[in-house]
Design a protein around this motif. Structure first.
Motif, short mmCIF file in Angstrom:
data_model
loop_
_atom_site.label_atom_id
_atom_site.label_comp_id
_atom_site.label_asym_id
_atom_site.label_seq_id
_atom_site.Cartn_x
_atom_site.Cartn_y
_atom_site.Cartn_z
N ILE A 220 0.83 -1.20 0.00
CA ILE A 220 0.00 0.00 0.00
C ILE A 220 0.87 1.26 0.00
CG2 ILE A 220 -1.78 1.30 1.26
CD1 ILE A 220 -2.70 -1.37 2.47
N ARG A 221 0.53 2.18 -0.88
CA ARG A 221 1.13 3.52 -0.92
C ARG A 221 0.06 4.53 -0.52
NH1 ARG A 221 5.79 6.32 -1.01
NH2 ARG A 221 6.67 5.00 -2.67
N ARG A 222 0.34 5.31 0.52
CA ARG A 222 -0.56 6.42 0.88
C ARG A 222 -0.02 7.69 0.24
NH1 ARG A 222 0.19 6.58 5.94
NH2 ARG A 222 1.35 8.54 5.93
N HIS A 223 -0.82 8.31 -0.62
CA HIS A 223 -0.39 9.50 -1.35
C HIS A 223 -0.62 10.78 -0.56
CE1 HIS A 223 0.03 7.00 -4.91
NE2 HIS A 223 -1.19 6.55 -4.71
N ALA A 224 -1.59 10.76 0.33
CA ALA A 224 -1.93 11.96 1.09
C ALA A 224 -2.60 11.54 2.38
CB ALA A 224 -2.88 12.85 0.28
N GLY A 225 -2.60 12.46 3.35
CA GLY A 225 -3.30 12.20 4.59
C GLY A 225 -2.54 11.29 5.54
N ARG A 226 -3.28 10.69 6.46
CA ARG A 226 -2.71 9.84 7.50
C ARG A 226 -3.53 8.57 7.64
NH1 ARG A 226 -2.65 13.83 12.51
NH2 ARG A 226 -1.64 12.05 13.56
N SER A 227 -2.91 7.52 8.16
CA SER A 227 -3.62 6.27 8.41
C SER A 227 -3.05 5.61 9.66
CB SER A 227 -3.53 5.32 7.21
OG SER A 227 -2.19 4.97 6.92
N VAL A 228 -3.93 5.00 10.43
CA VAL A 228 -3.53 4.38 11.70
C VAL A 228 -4.13 2.99 11.78
CG1 VAL A 228 -3.70 4.49 14.22
CG2 VAL A 228 -3.40 6.60 12.89
N TRP A 229 -3.29 2.00 12.04
CA TRP A 229 -3.73 0.68 12.45
C TRP A 229 -2.86 0.31 13.65
CZ3 TRP A 229 -2.89 -4.56 9.46
CH2 TRP A 229 -3.48 -5.60 10.19
N ARG A 230 -3.42 0.47 14.83
CA ARG A 230 -2.72 0.38 16.11
C ARG A 230 -1.76 1.56 16.29
NH1 ARG A 230 -1.76 -5.19 14.52
NH2 ARG A 230 -3.49 -6.50 15.23
N THR A 231 -0.82 1.73 15.35
CA THR A 231 0.08 2.88 15.37
C THR A 231 0.03 3.55 14.00
OG1 THR A 231 1.95 1.49 14.72
CG2 THR A 231 1.63 1.85 17.08
N GLU A 232 0.54 4.75 13.93
CA GLU A 232 0.50 5.49 12.67
C GLU A 232 1.40 4.81 11.64
OE1 GLU A 232 0.01 9.94 10.99
OE2 GLU A 232 -0.04 9.48 13.13
N GLN A 233 0.90 4.76 10.40
CA GLN A 233 1.61 4.06 9.33
C GLN A 233 2.40 5.04 8.46
OE1 GLN A 233 -2.13 2.35 7.97
NE2 GLN A 233 -1.37 0.30 8.44
N PRO A 234 3.53 4.57 7.88
CA PRO A 234 4.31 5.41 6.97
C PRO A 234 3.62 5.48 5.60
CG PRO A 234 5.26 3.23 7.09
CD PRO A 234 4.13 3.24 8.08
N PRO A 235 4.17 6.27 4.68
CA PRO A 235 3.54 6.38 3.36
C PRO A 235 3.55 5.08 2.56
CG PRO A 235 4.95 8.26 3.77
CD PRO A 235 5.22 7.29 4.86
N LEU A 236 4.51 4.17 2.83
CA LEU A 236 4.58 2.91 2.09
C LEU A 236 4.69 1.77 3.11
CD1 LEU A 236 4.78 1.52 -0.71
CD2 LEU A 236 7.27 1.75 -0.53
N PHE A 237 3.77 0.81 3.01
CA PHE A 237 3.76 -0.29 3.98
C PHE A 237 3.08 -1.51 3.36
CE2 PHE A 237 0.07 2.39 4.60
CZ PHE A 237 -0.99 1.52 4.80
N VAL A 238 3.20 -2.64 4.03
CA VAL A 238 2.57 -3.87 3.57
C VAL A 238 1.79 -4.45 4.74
CG1 VAL A 238 4.66 -5.23 4.09
CG2 VAL A 238 2.96 -6.14 2.50
N THR A 239 0.58 -4.93 4.48
CA THR A 239 -0.22 -5.56 5.51
C THR A 239 -0.25 -7.06 5.30
OG1 THR A 239 -2.31 -5.31 4.29
CG2 THR A 239 -1.66 -3.51 5.74
#
Length: 248
Positions: free
Chosen positions: A45-64
């Motif tokens: 997952i690439r987040r282009h804008a804004g913020r996202s939290v799953w337990r802790t705040e996620q970076p712009p690029l991550f894998v679930t």
């Protein structure tokens, strides 16, 4: 929330389940709660804008990782994402870490990682994705998506049940029957969001004994009923009942 899926590039359906985008569509100061239900896949997952939290705040690029229960998420209203939904063996074919090491969790991805080239700031690059899988032979357990049990998988793949168990332990981190359960649930979640078929018919089409069986599985794996899923879900994302709340 605007959620959209596109099929994988030609020839990659044995490794890639879909490419998707998500635009939360709210104000930057709002926090929007959602849940993501299990779907048997790894999400780059690439987040282009804004913020996202799953337990802790996620970076712009991550894998679930592979989810076994719903993930409670919070997105800022201006959050936008692009993601590549990979079958677990597709993730490993790209050199990803063991699925068992981050089940029901996520890992940050460095911007200098080869994965970052698949999801740069301007979104997914299908040509790069195709090149990344060039020369990869079909994975034998990809046939799990086309069969109803381990016996059928053994007959189709030419592997013994013992070999299949070992591959699933190594590649997925769970027994094949448990993974088949996730795939059945994935199909049913997609089905109830489609045409307004009767839930009893949807249960039969997804391989459940009856509607009550499907309802029990929806509650066990997704924490909600099929009817609620139909009303509130977009893809694997289920809108929470709560209204967005202001940050701070």
């Amino acid at each position: 929330m605007d959620y959209r899926e596109t099929p994988p590039p030609p020839g990659l359906d044995g490794f890639v389940a879909a490419i998707w985008t998500l635009d939360v569509g709210g104000a930057p100061g709002d926090w929007v709660p959602h849940e993501a239900v299990p779907d048997g896949c790894i999400e780059l997952i690439r987040r282009h804008a804004g913020r996202s939290v799953w337990r802790t705040e996620q970076p712009p690029l991550f894998v679930t990782g592979l989810a076994l229960r719903p993930a409670a998420l919070r997105f800022s209203g201006d959050a936008r994402f692009t993601a590549i939904r990979l079958w677990p063996w597709g993730w490993h074919a790209l050199g990803g870490s063991r699925c068992a090491d981050f089940a029901d969790d996520w890992q940050g991805i460095a911007e200098d990682s080869p994965f970052a080239a698949l999801l740069p700031g301007d979104g997914a690059h299908p040509a790069r994705l195709t090149a990344a899988f060039a020369g990869q032979p079909p994975h034998p357990i990809d046939l799990i998506r086309q069969v109803e049990g381990v016996g059928a998988l053994a007959r189709r793949s030419g592997l013994s049940p013992r070999q299949i168990q070992r591959i699933f332990a190594r590649e997925i981190g769970m027994p094949p029957r448990s993974y088949l359960r996730l795939l059945r649930f994935r199909e049913a979640v997609a089905g109830v969001q489609g045409e307004a078929a009767r839930l009893a018919d949807m249960a039969a089409a997804s391989g459940y004994a009856d509607q009550a069986h499907m309802t029990r599985e929806f509650r066990a794996l997704g924490g909600l009923s099929p009817g609620t899923t139909r009303r509130r879900a977009a893809g694997p994302f289920v809108a929470a009942r709560d209204e967005p709340t202001m940050d701070g």
